[in-house]
Design a protein around this motif. Structure first.
Motif, PDB file in Angstrom:
ATOM      1  N   SER A 117      -5.461 -10.689  45.766  1.00  0.00           N
ATOM      2  CA  SER A 117      -5.695 -10.484  47.190  1.00  0.00           C
ATOM      3  C   SER A 117      -4.408 -10.033  47.884  1.00  0.00           C
ATOM      4  CB  SER A 117      -6.217 -11.770  47.828  1.00  0.00           C
ATOM      5  OG  SER A 117      -5.266 -12.794  47.718  1.00  0.00           O
ATOM      6  N   PHE A 118      -4.567  -9.279  48.966  1.00  0.00           N
ATOM      7  CA  PHE A 118      -3.420  -8.784  49.719  1.00  0.00           C
ATOM      8  C   PHE A 118      -3.872  -8.554  51.158  1.00  0.00           C
ATOM      9  CE2 PHE A 118      -5.594  -5.364  47.535  1.00  0.00           C
ATOM     10  CZ  PHE A 118      -5.869  -4.440  48.541  1.00  0.00           C
ATOM     11  N   PRO A 119      -2.942  -8.642  52.104  1.00  0.00           N
ATOM     12  CA  PRO A 119      -3.323  -8.446  53.508  1.00  0.00           C
ATOM     13  C   PRO A 119      -3.449  -6.970  53.845  1.00  0.00           C
ATOM     14  CG  PRO A 119      -0.995  -8.951  53.364  1.00  0.00           C
ATOM     15  CD  PRO A 119      -1.545  -9.063  51.961  1.00  0.00           C
ATOM     16  N   VAL A 120      -4.398  -6.664  54.738  1.00  0.00           N
ATOM     17  CA  VAL A 120      -4.545  -5.314  55.274  1.00  0.00           C
ATOM     18  C   VAL A 120      -4.554  -5.420  56.799  1.00  0.00           C
ATOM     19  CG1 VAL A 120      -5.749  -4.328  53.294  1.00  0.00           C
ATOM     20  CG2 VAL A 120      -7.076  -5.431  55.103  1.00  0.00           C
ATOM     21  N   ARG A 121      -4.052  -4.387  57.445  1.00  0.00           N
ATOM     22  CA  ARG A 121      -4.000  -4.383  58.913  1.00  0.00           C
ATOM     23  C   ARG A 121      -4.701  -3.138  59.430  1.00  0.00           C
ATOM     24  NH1 ARG A 121       1.405  -4.750  62.860  1.00  0.00           N
ATOM     25  NH2 ARG A 121       0.264  -4.384  64.828  1.00  0.00           N
ATOM     26  N   LEU A 122      -5.415  -3.288  60.531  1.00  0.00           N
ATOM     27  CA  LEU A 122      -6.212  -2.203  61.078  1.00  0.00           C
ATOM     28  C   LEU A 122      -5.344  -1.202  61.829  1.00  0.00           C
ATOM     29  CD1 LEU A 122      -9.209  -1.330  61.271  1.00  0.00           C
ATOM     30  CD2 LEU A 122      -9.275  -2.479  63.501  1.00  0.00           C
ATOM     31  N   ALA A 123      -5.611   0.089  61.586  1.00  0.00           N
ATOM     32  CA  ALA A 123      -4.907   1.177  62.257  1.00  0.00           C
ATOM     33  C   ALA A 123      -5.920   2.226  62.700  1.00  0.00           C
ATOM     34  CB  ALA A 123      -3.866   1.806  61.332  1.00  0.00           C
ATOM     35  N   LYS A 124      -5.555   2.976  63.719  1.00  0.00           N
ATOM     36  CA  LYS A 124      -6.422   4.036  64.228  1.00  0.00           C
ATOM     37  C   LYS A 124      -5.803   5.393  63.927  1.00  0.00           C
ATOM     38  CE  LYS A 124      -9.009   5.704  68.230  1.00  0.00           C
ATOM     39  NZ  LYS A 124      -9.327   5.535  69.677  1.00  0.00           N
ATOM     40  N   LEU A 125      -6.637   6.325  63.480  1.00  0.00           N
ATOM     41  CA  LEU A 125      -6.174   7.664  63.153  1.00  0.00           C
ATOM     42  C   LEU A 125      -5.658   8.362  64.403  1.00  0.00           C
ATOM     43  CD1 LEU A 125      -6.127   9.651  60.690  1.00  0.00           C
ATOM     44  CD2 LEU A 125      -8.286  10.569  61.574  1.00  0.00           C
ATOM     45  N   SER A 126      -4.460   8.918  64.291  1.00  0.00           N
ATOM     46  CA  SER A 126      -3.850   9.648  65.405  1.00  0.00           C
ATOM     47  C   SER A 126      -3.865  11.146  65.169  1.00  0.00           C
ATOM     48  CB  SER A 126      -2.410   9.171  65.615  1.00  0.00           C
ATOM     49  OG  SER A 126      -1.743   9.950  66.572  1.00  0.00           O
ATOM     50  N   TYR A 133       6.009   1.479  52.837  1.00  0.00           N
ATOM     51  CA  TYR A 133       5.010   2.488  52.468  1.00  0.00           C
ATOM     52  C   TYR A 133       3.650   1.798  52.486  1.00  0.00           C
ATOM     53  CZ  TYR A 133       8.816   5.525  51.010  1.00  0.00           C
ATOM     54  OH  TYR A 133       9.940   6.309  51.004  1.00  0.00           O
ATOM     55  N   TYR A 134       2.584   2.597  52.645  1.00  0.00           N
ATOM     56  CA  TYR A 134       1.248   2.040  52.804  1.00  0.00           C
ATOM     57  C   TYR A 134       0.217   2.827  52.006  1.00  0.00           C
ATOM     58  CZ  TYR A 134       3.286  -0.433  56.773  1.00  0.00           C
ATOM     59  OH  TYR A 134       4.074  -1.232  57.559  1.00  0.00           O
ATOM     60  N   HIS A 135      -0.868   2.123  51.695  1.00  0.00           N
ATOM     61  CA  HIS A 135      -2.079   2.770  51.202  1.00  0.00           C
ATOM     62  C   HIS A 135      -3.160   2.565  52.237  1.00  0.00           C
ATOM     63  CE1 HIS A 135      -4.920   4.378  48.277  1.00  0.00           C
ATOM     64  NE2 HIS A 135      -5.766   3.452  48.698  1.00  0.00           N
ATOM     65  N   ASP A 136      -3.895   3.636  52.558  1.00  0.00           N
ATOM     66  CA  ASP A 136      -4.953   3.500  53.558  1.00  0.00           C
ATOM     67  C   ASP A 136      -6.317   3.410  52.884  1.00  0.00           C
ATOM     68  OD1 ASP A 136      -4.669   6.144  52.721  1.00  0.00           O
ATOM     69  OD2 ASP A 136      -5.235   7.004  54.646  1.00  0.00           O
ATOM     70  N   TYR A 137      -7.134   2.476  53.380  1.00  0.00           N
ATOM     71  CA  TYR A 137      -8.486   2.258  52.892  1.00  0.00           C
ATOM     72  C   TYR A 137      -9.477   2.568  54.013  1.00  0.00           C
ATOM     73  CZ  TYR A 137      -6.309  -0.460  49.109  1.00  0.00           C
ATOM     74  OH  TYR A 137      -5.546  -0.865  48.033  1.00  0.00           O
ATOM     75  N   PRO A 138     -10.616   3.184  53.708  1.00  0.00           N
ATOM     76  CA  PRO A 138     -11.632   3.406  54.750  1.00  0.00           C
ATOM     77  C   PRO A 138     -11.992   2.108  55.446  1.00  0.00           C
ATOM     78  CG  PRO A 138     -12.211   4.577  52.734  1.00  0.00           C
ATOM     79  CD  PRO A 138     -11.035   3.705  52.397  1.00  0.00           C
ATOM     80  N   TYR A 139     -12.346   2.194  56.703  1.00  0.00           N
ATOM     81  CA  TYR A 139     -12.665   1.011  57.494  1.00  0.00           C
ATOM     82  C   TYR A 139     -13.745   0.162  56.832  1.00  0.00           C
ATOM     83  CZ  TYR A 139     -14.450  -1.937  61.201  1.00  0.00           C
ATOM     84  OH  TYR A 139     -14.870  -3.014  61.927  1.00  0.00           O
ATOM     85  N   SER A 140     -14.747   0.811  56.233  1.00  0.00           N
ATOM     86  CA  SER A 140     -15.872   0.078  55.654  1.00  0.00           C
ATOM     87  C   SER A 140     -15.477  -0.773  54.452  1.00  0.00           C
ATOM     88  CB  SER A 140     -16.975   1.055  55.244  1.00  0.00           C
ATOM     89  OG  SER A 140     -16.485   1.992  54.300  1.00  0.00           O
ATOM     90  N   LEU A 173      -4.690  -0.574  56.433  1.00  0.00           N
ATOM     91  CA  LEU A 173      -3.470  -0.195  55.725  1.00  0.00           C
ATOM     92  C   LEU A 173      -2.877  -1.405  55.014  1.00  0.00           C
ATOM     93  CD1 LEU A 173      -1.637   2.140  58.276  1.00  0.00           C
ATOM     94  CD2 LEU A 173      -3.608   2.609  56.810  1.00  0.00           C
ATOM     95  N   ALA A 174      -2.507  -1.198  53.759  1.00  0.00           N
ATOM     96  CA  ALA A 174      -1.866  -2.239  52.958  1.00  0.00           C
ATOM     97  C   ALA A 174      -0.462  -1.781  52.585  1.00  0.00           C
ATOM     98  CB  ALA A 174      -2.671  -2.514  51.694  1.00  0.00           C
ATOM     99  N   ALA A 175       0.522  -2.628  52.839  1.00  0.00           N
ATOM    100  CA  ALA A 175       1.892  -2.303  52.457  1.00  0.00           C
ATOM    101  C   ALA A 175       2.019  -2.297  50.939  1.00  0.00           C
ATOM    102  CB  ALA A 175       2.866  -3.313  53.068  1.00  0.00           C
ATOM    103  N   ILE A 176       2.744  -1.307  50.421  1.00  0.00           N
ATOM    104  CA  ILE A 176       2.926  -1.172  48.977  1.00  0.00           C
ATOM    105  C   ILE A 176       4.413  -0.968  48.675  1.00  0.00           C
ATOM    106  CG2 ILE A 176       0.616  -0.205  48.611  1.00  0.00           C
ATOM    107  CD1 ILE A 176       1.919   2.578  48.470  1.00  0.00           C
ATOM    108  N   GLU A 177       4.750  -1.102  47.403  1.00  0.00           N
ATOM    109  CA  GLU A 177       6.112  -0.792  46.973  1.00  0.00           C
ATOM    110  C   GLU A 177       6.327   0.727  47.039  1.00  0.00           C
ATOM    111  OE1 GLU A 177       8.427  -3.000  46.232  1.00  0.00           O
ATOM    112  OE2 GLU A 177       7.012  -4.667  46.589  1.00  0.00           O
ATOM    113  N   THR A 178       7.581   1.131  47.037  1.00  0.00           N
ATOM    114  CA  THR A 178       7.878   2.560  47.017  1.00  0.00           C
ATOM    115  C   THR A 178       7.186   3.214  45.828  1.00  0.00           C
ATOM    116  OG1 THR A 178      10.054   2.151  47.996  1.00  0.00           O
ATOM    117  CG2 THR A 178       9.703   4.286  46.935  1.00  0.00           C
TER     118      THR A 178
END
Length: 253
Positions: A140-149, A200-207, A230-235
């Motif tokens: 498991s890992f934390p993800v945070r919500l972001a909006k496309l700009s 750095y981050y990986h983005d996952y679809p909202y669903s 978005l989930a923070a990842i290693e370089t």
């Protein structure tokens, strides 16, 4: 001593008189910097515009498909124009298909100018107040919500863009559609200090992680496809950046 009257010197002088380590530039100051950036071309910073893939394939250069594949495997080149206490000016040169992964600019204002070529920009801003979830599963890992700009291709010549600490696409990913060069002015410069975490981050679809948590979608300014987790990842291991030498007009600091 003869005064350096280059465009890049004028840009540095203006930035040096505008930026402070603790505050973002005003909208008027930002527009002024963008206007100066819009006058810059590759030759003004010592660059020669690279040939496009079509030129390489159809011109009289004897370039074959293997050479083209090797070209795409070339690293991103970083050129530092200057760095001072309040800002950094640098240039990233990307070969075709190179990707600068999704990353943040904590508490920073960043001005960008595509000097040549085409680059795809995908950018997000955090949803505030922060919406964070723990994913389920053995890892498991934390993800945070972001909006496309932004999700668009920028092709030179085009206007400069600017992102701010909390708006304008502070988290972005760059993908080279053709060989391209992007000049950035970052204020304050990247440096390690309390409260500023570079990631750095990986983005996952909202669903992907949103079952039973769709209340915010009722807000009038958003559609589900405009959001991602978005989930923070290693370089990333495949991120290959090498240092080059800036060959444009010298800056008098």
């Amino acid at each position: 001593m003869t005064k350096n009257n280059s465009k890049v010197q004028a840009l540095y002088d203006h930035c040096n008189n505008t930026f402070t380590p603790s505050t973002s530039p005003s909208p008027q100051a930002s527009q002024s910097i963008c206007s100066l950036l819009d006058t810059l071309g590759p030759a003004d910073v010592g660059l020669k515009e690279e040939l496009s893939d079509d030129d390489l394939e159809h011109g009289n250069f004897g370039i074959n498909q293997l050479d083209r594949a090797e070209r795409r495997a070339q690293p991103i080149t970083y050129l530092e124009v200057y760095k001072c206490h309040s800002s950094t000016m640098c240039i990233f040169c990307l070969p075709t298909s190179a990707v600068f992964p999704l990353h943040n600019h904590p508490e920073m204002t960043v001005f960008s100018k595509v000097l040549y070529g085409s680059v795809h920009v995908k950018a997000y801003d955090w949803v505030e107040p922060a919406q964070i979830q723990e994913t389920k599963g053995p890892s498991s890992f934390p993800v945070r919500l972001a909006k496309l700009s932004a999700d668009k291709v920028l092709t030179a010549p085009c206007e400069a863009t600017v992102l701010y600490p909390k708006s304008g696409g502070n988290l972005h990913c760059l993908t080279a559609v053709t060989p391209c060069a992007v000049l950035d002015i970052l204020s304050p410069p990247y440096r390690e200090e309390p409260g500023r975490k570079y990631s750095y981050y990986h983005d996952y679809p909202y669903s992907t992680f949103s079952a039973g948590n769709r209340a915010f979608i009722e807000t009038p300014d958003g559609k589900e496809e405009d959001y991602a987790w978005l989930a923070a990842i290693e370089t990333p291991d495949d991120l290959n950046i090498c240092d080059g030498k800036y060959a444009g007009p010298a800056i008098e600091l």
